[in-house]
Design a protein around this motif. Sequence first.
Motif, PDB file in Angstrom:
ATOM      1  N   LEU A  50       0.854  -1.190   0.000  1.00  0.00           N
ATOM      2  CA  LEU A  50       0.000   0.000   0.000  1.00  0.00           C
ATOM      3  C   LEU A  50       0.890   1.241   0.000  1.00  0.00           C
ATOM      4  N   LEU A  51       0.573   2.169  -0.879  1.00  0.00           N
ATOM      5  CA  LEU A  51       1.292   3.449  -0.920  1.00  0.00           C
ATOM      6  C   LEU A  51       0.264   4.567  -0.805  1.00  0.00           C
ATOM      7  N   ILE A  52       0.586   5.561  -0.001  1.00  0.00           N
ATOM      8  CA  ILE A  52      -0.337   6.688   0.178  1.00  0.00           C
ATOM      9  C   ILE A  52       0.447   7.974   0.009  1.00  0.00           C
ATOM     10  N   SER A  53      -0.041   8.840  -0.848  1.00  0.00           N
ATOM     11  CA  SER A  53       0.571  10.155  -0.956  1.00  0.00           C
ATOM     12  C   SER A  53      -0.507  11.200  -0.720  1.00  0.00           C
ATOM     13  N   ILE A  54      -0.269  12.075   0.230  1.00  0.00           N
ATOM     14  CA  ILE A  54      -1.241  13.120   0.527  1.00  0.00           C
ATOM     15  C   ILE A  54      -0.605  14.486   0.252  1.00  0.00           C
ATOM     16  N   THR A  55      -1.383  15.348  -0.360  1.00  0.00           N
ATOM     17  CA  THR A  55      -0.962  16.732  -0.556  1.00  0.00           C
ATOM     18  C   THR A  55      -1.912  17.611   0.235  1.00  0.00           C
ATOM     19  N   ALA A  56      -1.355  18.518   1.026  1.00  0.00           N
ATOM     20  CA  ALA A  56      -2.197  19.467   1.761  1.00  0.00           C
ATOM     21  C   ALA A  56      -2.024  20.844   1.152  1.00  0.00           C
ATOM     22  N   ILE A  57      -3.134  21.566   1.109  1.00  0.00           N
ATOM     23  CA  ILE A  57      -3.149  22.924   0.568  1.00  0.00           C
ATOM     24  C   ILE A  57      -3.681  23.832   1.666  1.00  0.00           C
ATOM     25  N   GLY A  58      -2.997  24.927   1.887  1.00  0.00           N
ATOM     26  CA  GLY A  58      -3.426  25.837   2.942  1.00  0.00           C
ATOM     27  C   GLY A  58      -3.247  27.271   2.523  1.00  0.00           C
TER      28      GLY A  58
END
Length: 353
Positions: A149-157
């Motif tokens: 399992l691979l997870i990539s999260i991008t957060a925008i603020g």
Amino acid sequence: MNYLCRMLENKNQSRTPLSELGEFKLIDHLTKNALKHHKSTLKGVGDDCAVIDNSGLQTLVTTDFLVEGVHFDLSYVPLKHLGYKAVMVNLSDIYAMNGTARQITVSIAVSNRFPLEAIEELYEGIHLACNTYNVDLVGGDTSSSTKGLLISITAIGVVDPEKCVYRSGAGANDLLVVTGDLGAAYLGLQVLEREKQVFQVNPNANHELDNYTYLVERQLKPEARKDVVKLFDDLKVKPTSMIDISDGLSSEVLHLCKQSKTGCQLYEDKIPLDQQVISTCEEFNLDSTTIALSGGEDYELLFTVKQEDYPKIKGNPNFSVIGHMTQDEGIVELVTRGGQKVPVTAQGWNALN
Ligand code: ADP
Ligand code: MG
């Protein structure tokens, strides 16, 4: 710690193969409960792009990758916690700029080892984090993977241009301050690793985690310090520099010094430690200062303030002043309890593995 036993025993209820849904139904299923918290989210999931209106504010973007077997071990990390933590890791970077997180995108690659129910659990944690931290899930990507399992999260603020805090703004004589306490998340990992080994030898062994609840919680369910960004606003304090503690105090202090072109004197007796960290270090025969310096994954904030702001932060239980910056560029020293000065070296938490 029921969930640990459950994870270790790997009891899975129903298993719906992902192939039964196909990509589009899966995306729909995973995102249908996503709430929209922000006016700035003009368009979320469902088009070629999310559309965000940040009128007047600067946009912050950060991304992190989590890879099974490298960053997490599913034998003791419940998927819901993994989803929650994957979001926290990103939000922490937004808060480290003194910003507000508003949106995330989530990309996953999943092997056929995972049924729908597993991915649902992962997204339960993601949605919980979004709702707790007031963030909109606005997109992502979904792929199969040959393994794991691979997870990539991008957060925008967003951040008010006047309030944005970089790593590079510290000056000589500024105070070095840390939120919360340090070292617990790393020790939590050690406890979980130890339990995993016990389980491998004897699957019927009891998991005695009662003495380590704080440590395990800090490892499995970290909270990003959104509250501290608000506190700065309330106290009318703008840090001169800031970074979040993902790799360990020593590594982060070195980053601040390098980017700010300063030195630093750090005081061993000022480093905040929880009582469970102190007692567990004694039990495991580890030096608590080394753990705080090199442990990592605390997701606390490390920042500097001008001396004149000291009265504003003094006595606040969220903050510990642990040192001060100096004009001796590149000289970063720990002043030990015995008064000796020891150079601080960059050791991420990997160095301890
Ligand atoms: P594209 O072909 O343009 O890449 P996709 O079919 O991958 O579009 O995605 C359709 C929509 O679903 C997009 O809005 C995308 O951002 C969103 N999306 C895809 N995968 C995920 C996911 N794992 N989590 C959340 N949103 C997703
Ligand atoms: Mg896509």
